[in-house]
Design a protein around this motif. Structure first.
Motif, mmCIF file in Angstrom:
data_model
loop_
_atom_site.group_PDB
_atom_site.id
_atom_site.type_symbol
_atom_site.label_atom_id
_atom_site.label_comp_id
_atom_site.label_asym_id
_atom_site.label_seq_id
_atom_site.Cartn_x
_atom_site.Cartn_y
_atom_site.Cartn_z
ATOM 1 N N MET A 1 0.827 -1.204 0.000
ATOM 2 C CA MET A 1 0.000 0.000 0.000
ATOM 3 C C MET A 1 0.862 1.256 0.000
ATOM 4 S SD MET A 1 -3.178 0.593 -0.198
ATOM 5 C CE MET A 1 -4.452 1.790 0.099
ATOM 6 N N ASP A 2 2.076 1.170 0.578
ATOM 7 C CA ASP A 2 2.945 2.338 0.641
ATOM 8 C C ASP A 2 3.283 2.859 -0.749
ATOM 9 O OD1 ASP A 2 2.942 2.347 3.346
ATOM 10 O OD2 ASP A 2 4.878 1.351 3.589
ATOM 11 N N VAL A 3 3.525 1.953 -1.706
ATOM 12 C CA VAL A 3 3.903 2.397 -3.041
ATOM 13 C C VAL A 3 2.754 3.149 -3.709
ATOM 14 C CG1 VAL A 3 4.455 1.603 -5.365
ATOM 15 C CG2 VAL A 3 5.718 0.719 -3.433
ATOM 16 N N ILE A 7 3.202 6.826 -5.173
ATOM 17 C CA ILE A 7 2.903 7.218 -6.555
ATOM 18 C C ILE A 7 1.898 8.365 -6.567
ATOM 19 C CG2 ILE A 7 2.003 6.456 -8.783
ATOM 20 C CD1 ILE A 7 4.792 5.362 -7.967
ATOM 21 N N GLN A 8 0.938 8.330 -5.653
ATOM 22 C CA GLN A 8 0.016 9.464 -5.523
ATOM 23 C C GLN A 8 0.788 10.738 -5.178
ATOM 24 O OE1 GLN A 8 -2.565 7.706 -2.538
ATOM 25 N NE2 GLN A 8 -4.207 7.383 -4.026
ATOM 26 N N GLN A 9 1.743 10.619 -4.255
ATOM 27 C CA GLN A 9 2.567 11.771 -3.887
ATOM 28 C C GLN A 9 3.391 12.253 -5.077
ATOM 29 O OE1 GLN A 9 4.761 10.034 -0.642
ATOM 30 N NE2 GLN A 9 3.332 10.780 0.918
ATOM 31 N N ALA A 10 3.876 11.312 -5.879
ATOM 32 C CA ALA A 10 4.670 11.677 -7.053
ATOM 33 C C ALA A 10 3.833 12.471 -8.051
ATOM 34 C CB ALA A 10 5.234 10.420 -7.711
ATOM 35 N N ILE A 11 2.597 12.043 -8.258
ATOM 36 C CA ILE A 11 1.717 12.766 -9.185
ATOM 37 C C ILE A 11 1.461 14.183 -8.681
ATOM 38 C CG2 ILE A 11 -0.632 12.861 -10.117
ATOM 39 C CD1 ILE A 11 -0.560 9.804 -10.270
ATOM 40 N N VAL A 12 1.194 14.307 -7.380
ATOM 41 C CA VAL A 12 0.963 15.634 -6.796
ATOM 42 C C VAL A 12 2.202 16.510 -6.965
ATOM 43 C CG1 VAL A 12 0.562 16.890 -4.646
ATOM 44 C CG2 VAL A 12 -0.770 14.837 -5.155
ATOM 45 N N LEU A 33 11.600 6.858 -2.708
ATOM 46 C CA LEU A 33 11.889 5.641 -3.465
ATOM 47 C C LEU A 33 13.134 5.885 -4.303
ATOM 48 C CD1 LEU A 33 8.442 4.390 -4.874
ATOM 49 C CD2 LEU A 33 9.929 3.158 -3.301
ATOM 50 N N SER A 34 13.918 4.848 -4.546
ATOM 51 C CA SER A 34 15.065 5.008 -5.427
ATOM 52 C C SER A 34 14.571 5.391 -6.822
ATOM 53 C CB SER A 34 15.862 3.706 -5.507
ATOM 54 O OG SER A 34 15.144 2.723 -6.234
ATOM 55 N N PRO A 35 15.390 6.100 -7.612
ATOM 56 C CA PRO A 35 14.961 6.457 -8.968
ATOM 57 C C PRO A 35 14.513 5.247 -9.776
ATOM 58 C CG PRO A 35 16.965 7.641 -8.403
ATOM 59 C CD PRO A 35 16.728 6.648 -7.294
ATOM 60 N N TYR A 36 15.222 4.135 -9.615
ATOM 61 C CA TYR A 36 14.889 2.931 -10.379
ATOM 62 C C TYR A 36 13.511 2.400 -10.005
ATOM 63 C CZ TYR A 36 15.041 -1.891 -11.985
ATOM 64 O OH TYR A 36 14.739 -3.087 -12.572
ATOM 65 N N HIS A 37 13.256 2.228 -8.711
ATOM 66 C CA HIS A 37 11.968 1.675 -8.306
ATOM 67 C C HIS A 37 10.835 2.673 -8.512
ATOM 68 C CE1 HIS A 37 13.858 -1.812 -6.101
ATOM 69 N NE2 HIS A 37 12.853 -2.356 -6.742
ATOM 70 N N LEU A 38 11.118 3.956 -8.373
ATOM 71 C CA LEU A 38 10.095 4.956 -8.658
ATOM 72 C C LEU A 38 9.695 4.893 -10.125
ATOM 73 C CD1 LEU A 38 8.340 7.424 -8.108
ATOM 74 C CD2 LEU A 38 10.371 8.851 -8.419
ATOM 75 N N PRO A 250 4.819 -7.962 1.824
ATOM 76 C CA PRO A 250 5.669 -6.890 2.368
ATOM 77 C C PRO A 250 7.083 -6.921 1.799
ATOM 78 C CG PRO A 250 5.557 -8.692 3.924
ATOM 79 C CD PRO A 250 4.665 -9.081 2.767
ATOM 80 N N TYR A 251 7.214 -6.725 0.497
ATOM 81 C CA TYR A 251 8.545 -6.751 -0.098
ATOM 82 C C TYR A 251 9.215 -5.390 0.038
ATOM 83 C CZ TYR A 251 6.312 -4.560 -4.181
ATOM 84 O OH TYR A 251 5.614 -3.718 -5.017
ATOM 85 N N GLU A 252 10.536 -5.402 -0.061
ATOM 86 C CA GLU A 252 11.323 -4.182 0.106
ATOM 87 C C GLU A 252 11.460 -3.466 -1.229
ATOM 88 O OE1 GLU A 252 12.481 -2.758 2.720
ATOM 89 O OE2 GLU A 252 12.067 -4.271 4.248
ATOM 90 N N HIS A 253 10.897 -2.261 -1.317
ATOM 91 C CA HIS A 253 10.872 -1.549 -2.592
ATOM 92 C C HIS A 253 12.225 -0.972 -2.974
ATOM 93 C CE1 HIS A 253 6.541 -1.962 -2.611
ATOM 94 N NE2 HIS A 253 6.524 -1.537 -1.369
ATOM 95 N N ASN A 254 13.035 -0.609 -2.009
ATOM 96 C CA ASN A 254 14.323 0.003 -2.320
ATOM 97 C C ASN A 254 15.479 -0.976 -2.177
ATOM 98 O OD1 ASN A 254 13.562 2.548 -3.127
ATOM 99 N ND2 ASN A 254 13.516 3.364 -1.051
ATOM 100 N N SER A 255 15.155 -2.260 -2.148
ATOM 101 C CA SER A 255 16.193 -3.273 -2.031
ATOM 102 C C SER A 255 16.414 -3.933 -3.389
ATOM 103 C CB SER A 255 15.782 -4.313 -0.994
ATOM 104 O OG SER A 255 16.826 -5.233 -0.773
#
Length: 289
Positions: A1-3, A7-12, A33-38, A250-255
């Protein structure tokens, strides 16, 4: 859910900074988020990269400014940080397929991008199966490639790198060093502060000086068994993960994450079997000296 929230924050953020030059790194720092995962998560959820979305929104607003007739073309160009009116006109035409002077006569042909909002939905499509598995540390030798945050939009980064290594005979060379189990080809994607490192290698107890080495530490992975064409199979799995597993895995998005391929890679075979390993716990990506 965090991602989804990120992404909502990124759009804003993009919407609030449309009159400023776009930098993926700045957006990455803002949402955490890292540039890659973002870049990857944004594309999977929104359908286009952050860079493409920011450009389409700027070109939409620029078209609206021209239609309103309240600003000269020179002023519109400056508003969106173009130093030269011709550069703006070329970019505008490239995006819309219509030149600025044709806007009022060809409004129906303009590619207007409304602001996007994210909502959750249900689906009847069955989920991709995965298993949680504790995996012992693996020593790898192989080749590494760094891709900076300005060049992350290419969705075929891994297939392109694999193809280069195949053409140069490096995959066959790596197979000779694969002297311990598992006897497969590992692709490790490691997000960094300003991009991503892609490492392609094999498990080995030998460390030849002309190859780089990495170590995957003991950790738990969610492992997906995939099958499909090499150019698309992992991206399709990522789309499912980003859009359907946010609240359950619960996977690690920046890993780092790992892809495992057979040595007899075929880019056209729709039955190519690939494993995708998603790290469930945060661990350190270690370099061997």
């Amino acid at each position: 859910m965090d991602v989804i929230k990120q992404i909502q924050q990124a759009i804003v953020y993009i919407e609030d900074h449309l009159l400023e030059p776009f930098h993926l790194q700045a957006l990455s720092d803002y949402v955490g988020l890292s540039p890659y995962h973002l870049d990857q998560s944004f594309k999977m959820i929104v359908g286009q990269s952050p860079t493409a979305y920011a450009r389409s929104r700027r070109m939409t607003l620029a078209a609206q400014d021209i239609i309103s007739g309240s600003s000269r073309l020179m002023d519109v160009a400056k508003k969106y940080h173009y130093n030269d009116t011709n550069d703006f006109a070329n970019d505008f035409s490239d995006f819309h397929g219509v030149s600025p002077i044709q806007v009022n006569t060809k409004r129906d042909e303009l590619k207007m991008q409304p602001r996007l909002y994210i909502k959750l939905s249900t689906t009847e499509k069955p989920p991709n199966a995965y298993r949680l598995e504790d995996t012992e540390g693996i020593s790898l030798v192989g080749y590494a490639k760094f891709i900076d945050s300005d060049h992350l939009e290419n969705p075929f980064k891994v297939p392109d790198f694999l193809e280069d290594l195949m053409e140069n005979g490096n995959i066959k060379e790596l197979q000779r060093y694969n002297d311990v189990n598992p006897h497969e080809l590992f692709v490790v994607n490691c997000p960094l502060d300003e991009g991503v490192e892609i490492f392609i290698g094999v498990p080995s107890e030998r460390y030849p000086s002309h190859l780089e080495s990495r170590y995957l530490p003991d950790r738990q992975y969610a492992k997906f068994n995939l099958q499909g064409e090499l150019d698309y199979v992992v991206n399709e799995a990522w789309y499912y993960i980003e859009t359907s597993l946010q609240m359950t895995l619960p996977y690690e998005h920046n890993s780092l994450y790992v892809e495992v391929y057979p040595f007899d890679i075929s880019f056209d075979d729709p039955f190519t079997k690939v494993q995708l390993w998603m790290p469930v716990d945060q661990e350190q990506y270690l370099n061997f000296d």
